[in-house]
Design an enzyme around this catalytic site. Sequence first.
Site, PDB file in Angstrom:
ATOM      1  N   ASP A  95       0.806  -1.223   0.000  1.00 38.37           N
ATOM      2  CA  ASP A  95       0.000   0.000   0.000  1.00 38.37           C
ATOM      3  C   ASP A  95       0.840   1.274   0.000  1.00 38.37           C
ATOM      4  O   ASP A  95       0.304   2.379   0.000  1.00 38.37           O
ATOM      5  CB  ASP A  95      -0.963   0.004   1.200  1.00 38.37           C
ATOM      6  CG  ASP A  95      -0.227  -0.033   2.537  1.00 38.37           C
ATOM      7  OD1 ASP A  95       1.033  -0.019   2.535  1.00 38.37           O
ATOM      8  OD2 ASP A  95      -0.897  -0.086   3.585  1.00 38.37           O
ATOM      9  N   GLY A  96       2.147   1.112   0.031  1.00 34.95           N
ATOM     10  CA  GLY A  96       3.015   2.285  -0.008  1.00 34.95           C
ATOM     11  C   GLY A  96       3.080   3.063   1.294  1.00 34.95           C
ATOM     12  O   GLY A  96       3.702   4.117   1.370  1.00 34.95           O
ATOM     13  N   ARG A 112      13.893  10.022   6.309  1.00 33.09           N
ATOM     14  CA  ARG A 112      15.143   9.289   6.519  1.00 33.09           C
ATOM     15  C   ARG A 112      16.280   9.993   5.795  1.00 33.09           C
ATOM     16  O   ARG A 112      16.121  10.465   4.680  1.00 33.09           O
ATOM     17  CB  ARG A 112      14.977   7.863   6.004  1.00 33.09           C
ATOM     18  CG  ARG A 112      16.163   6.983   6.232  1.00 33.09           C
ATOM     19  CD  ARG A 112      15.772   5.523   6.200  1.00 33.09           C
ATOM     20  NE  ARG A 112      15.486   5.042   4.856  1.00 33.09           N
ATOM     21  CZ  ARG A 112      15.175   3.771   4.591  1.00 33.09           C
ATOM     22  NH1 ARG A 112      15.117   2.877   5.556  1.00 33.09           N
ATOM     23  NH2 ARG A 112      14.922   3.394   3.360  1.00 33.09           N
ATOM     24  N   ASP A 168      19.207  -6.235  -0.327  1.00 34.26           N
ATOM     25  CA  ASP A 168      18.624  -4.919  -0.618  1.00 34.26           C
ATOM     26  C   ASP A 168      18.588  -4.043   0.619  1.00 34.26           C
ATOM     27  O   ASP A 168      18.240  -2.865   0.536  1.00 34.26           O
ATOM     28  CB  ASP A 168      17.201  -5.073  -1.188  1.00 34.26           C
ATOM     29  CG  ASP A 168      16.320  -5.925  -0.294  1.00 34.26           C
ATOM     30  OD1 ASP A 168      16.676  -7.088  -0.048  1.00 34.26           O
ATOM     31  OD2 ASP A 168      15.282  -5.424   0.164  1.00 34.26           O
ATOM     32  N   ASN A 169      18.969  -4.601   1.764  1.00 29.49           N
ATOM     33  CA  ASN A 169      19.005  -3.818   2.995  1.00 29.49           C
ATOM     34  C   ASN A 169      20.433  -3.544   3.454  1.00 29.49           C
ATOM     35  O   ASN A 169      20.668  -3.239   4.619  1.00 29.49           O
ATOM     36  CB  ASN A 169      18.227  -4.528   4.105  1.00 29.49           C
ATOM     37  CG  ASN A 169      16.725  -4.500   3.848  1.00 29.49           C
ATOM     38  OD1 ASN A 169      16.237  -3.674   3.083  1.00 29.49           O
ATOM     39  ND2 ASN A 169      16.004  -5.413   4.466  1.00 29.49           N
TER      40      ASN A 169
HETATM   41  P1  AMP Z   1      11.734  -4.089   3.533  1.00 32.68           P
HETATM   42  O1  AMP Z   1      11.351  -5.400   4.129  1.00 32.68           O
HETATM   43  O2  AMP Z   1      11.176  -2.894   4.264  1.00 32.68           O
HETATM   44  O3  AMP Z   1      13.196  -3.978   3.278  1.00 32.68           O
HETATM   45  O4  AMP Z   1      11.002  -4.044   2.108  1.00 32.68           O
HETATM   46  C1  AMP Z   1      11.241  -4.981   1.095  1.00 32.68           C
HETATM   47  C2  AMP Z   1      10.597  -4.488  -0.188  1.00 32.68           C
HETATM   48  O5  AMP Z   1       9.181  -4.392  -0.028  1.00 32.68           O
HETATM   49  C3  AMP Z   1      11.061  -3.120  -0.643  1.00 32.68           C
HETATM   50  O6  AMP Z   1      11.070  -3.111  -2.045  1.00 32.68           O
HETATM   51  C4  AMP Z   1       9.998  -2.213  -0.089  1.00 32.68           C
HETATM   52  O7  AMP Z   1       9.901  -1.003  -0.806  1.00 32.68           O
HETATM   53  C5  AMP Z   1       8.751  -3.055  -0.272  1.00 32.68           C
HETATM   54  N1  AMP Z   1       7.700  -2.704   0.693  1.00 32.68           N
HETATM   55  C6  AMP Z   1       7.679  -2.937   2.023  1.00 32.68           C
HETATM   56  N2  AMP Z   1       6.540  -2.497   2.578  1.00 32.68           N
HETATM   57  C7  AMP Z   1       5.807  -1.944   1.582  1.00 32.68           C
HETATM   58  C8  AMP Z   1       4.536  -1.304   1.514  1.00 32.68           C
HETATM   59  N3  AMP Z   1       3.761  -1.150   2.587  1.00 32.68           N
HETATM   60  N4  AMP Z   1       4.114  -0.881   0.294  1.00 32.68           N
HETATM   61  C9  AMP Z   1       4.860  -1.035  -0.798  1.00 32.68           C
HETATM   62  N5  AMP Z   1       6.073  -1.622  -0.792  1.00 32.68           N
HETATM   63  C10 AMP Z   1       6.537  -2.080   0.366  1.00 32.68           C
HETATM   64 MG    MG Z   2      14.416  -2.654   2.572  1.00 37.80          MG
END
Ligand code: AMP
Ligand code: MG
Length: 504
Positions: free
Chosen positions: A125-126, A176, A252-253
């Site tokens: 949901d972004g 951030r 990616d982190n």
């Molecule tokens: P993360 O686990 O936060 O490192 O996210 C892993 C991937 O999922 C990244 O590409 C984030 O941008 C995407 N992502 C995480 N949460 C959301 C969200 N609520 N809406 C859209 N993309 C998300």
């Molecule tokens: Mg990430």
Amino acid sequence: MTQANGPKFDNSYRRLPDRFFSAQMPTPVKAPALIRINRGLAEQLGISVAWLESEDGLQVLAGNRLAAGSDPIATVYAGHQFGGWNPRLGDGRAVLLGEVLDAEGRRYDIQLKGAGRTPYARGGDGRSPLGPVLREYIVSEAMAQLGVPTSRSLAAVTTGESVMRERPLPGGILTRVASSHIRIGTFQYFAGQGDLEAIRTLADHVIQRHYPATAGAARPYVALLEAVFDRQAKLIAQWQQLGFIHGVMNTDNMLVSGETIDYGPCAFIDNYQPDTVFSSIDVNGRYAFANQPGIAQWNLAWLARALLPLLDEDQDAAVKAAQQALDGFVRSYEAAYGELMRRKLGLNQHDAESEKLASTLLTLMADSEADYTLTFRRLAEVAATPPAEPETAGEGGASDSVASLYQLPESFGSWLEQWRERLERDGRDPVEVSRGMLAINPAFIPRNHLVEEVIRAAVDSGDLEPFHRLVDRLGQPYRYDAADARLASPPRPEQVVANTFCGT
Ligand code: AMP
Ligand code: MG
């Protein structure tokens, strides 16, 4: 677009080829309200605190308005998540507003996290619930105060909208700041596309931006790889000496700048157990505390693989250079960790004996479920007292001692003797030794039960006071004050948070 006193942007990533990102406006929110501005960071970045606190500042921090010079994008990347390859991730809910230069000319990304859907949002949901925004703010700022390279938090706002997770939750947006958001996964994305030209462009950008000294090396891309590895080695050594568990060390982190990023299901260890896992979705314990150095190396091997075509025209020579760099990572990590541990123990130098003392102590701590942070803090205090009465210092409630919170386990007896023997041989003034140890062994860390408590107060009752109090306290992690004893104490059994949900 308005205001004259907002940030002065200079957006270098935006000038890279189109396939590196998508132009992306933040999605407006209904009724934003300010939670907190990080004044110290704002001042460092030359961004007016008064403007950040103004209505115009709030609208920019909420993504409702653009600051002059901001040209927002979402960046594309790929990555290995829990070991599995994902060829296209990208900023799914983060928007890079642009880059600013501080007074020393250092460049920083200003990013809104939770600013709405992007082309990389996939099913998401972004948005971000308030809880994870507060967690990231608390832990990233604590890490910064503890001297660990990290992304920072410039501001947090609520959106006035709710976000649907297991239940509707208040939404938040974090601003951030990092010296860039270029990840191992950014290189992997272009490697996955077989886009060698993009890899070269990105590598040149990273050299110029983060590792200018490598530009003049005989083999600049090999030098770049080695320099990235070296920073990561030092970063992970810092995590390990502090008992920090990242929780989601996907490729990616991990930033090529060597800063910690993406505080999701992260936590500091309370009682020392090297197999501690925090993330509820990490069912195999891949990202357990003790695995972090090895996982970092595994991730870096993927960076090396992406850069391979640039390392040497001869592929065998390229593989050899990559292998040597990976070996260098291990050496560099061990040197950095050994050095930090000898400082934590107040010893003169890192050597076989200091390593043995550190590893034996960790074993004893694991066996007795000793609190990691308070063990070192208490050792720092007893280093100043004569061996005859090691446990009496601070009794009677000396306001600068953690003795009333925590005593060293009895099983440490013979270890303490060996440690004191070594200190005696080192021959330094005990008060001096103690002072050095107090400056590296924090009294206050963002303990998970406190972070959870603060989030609960904010989400369930709209009470942000506990959040502000905790952030303020963590601003001085090395100065113990008995008035805040509660914030230095390990969780009582019923307060222990078993794991942190990844549902961010
Ligand atoms: P993360 O686990 O936060 O490192 O996210 C892993 C991937 O999922 C990244 O590409 C984030 O941008 C995407 N992502 C995480 N949460 C959301 C969200 N609520 N809406 C859209 N993309 C998300
Ligand atoms: Mg990430």
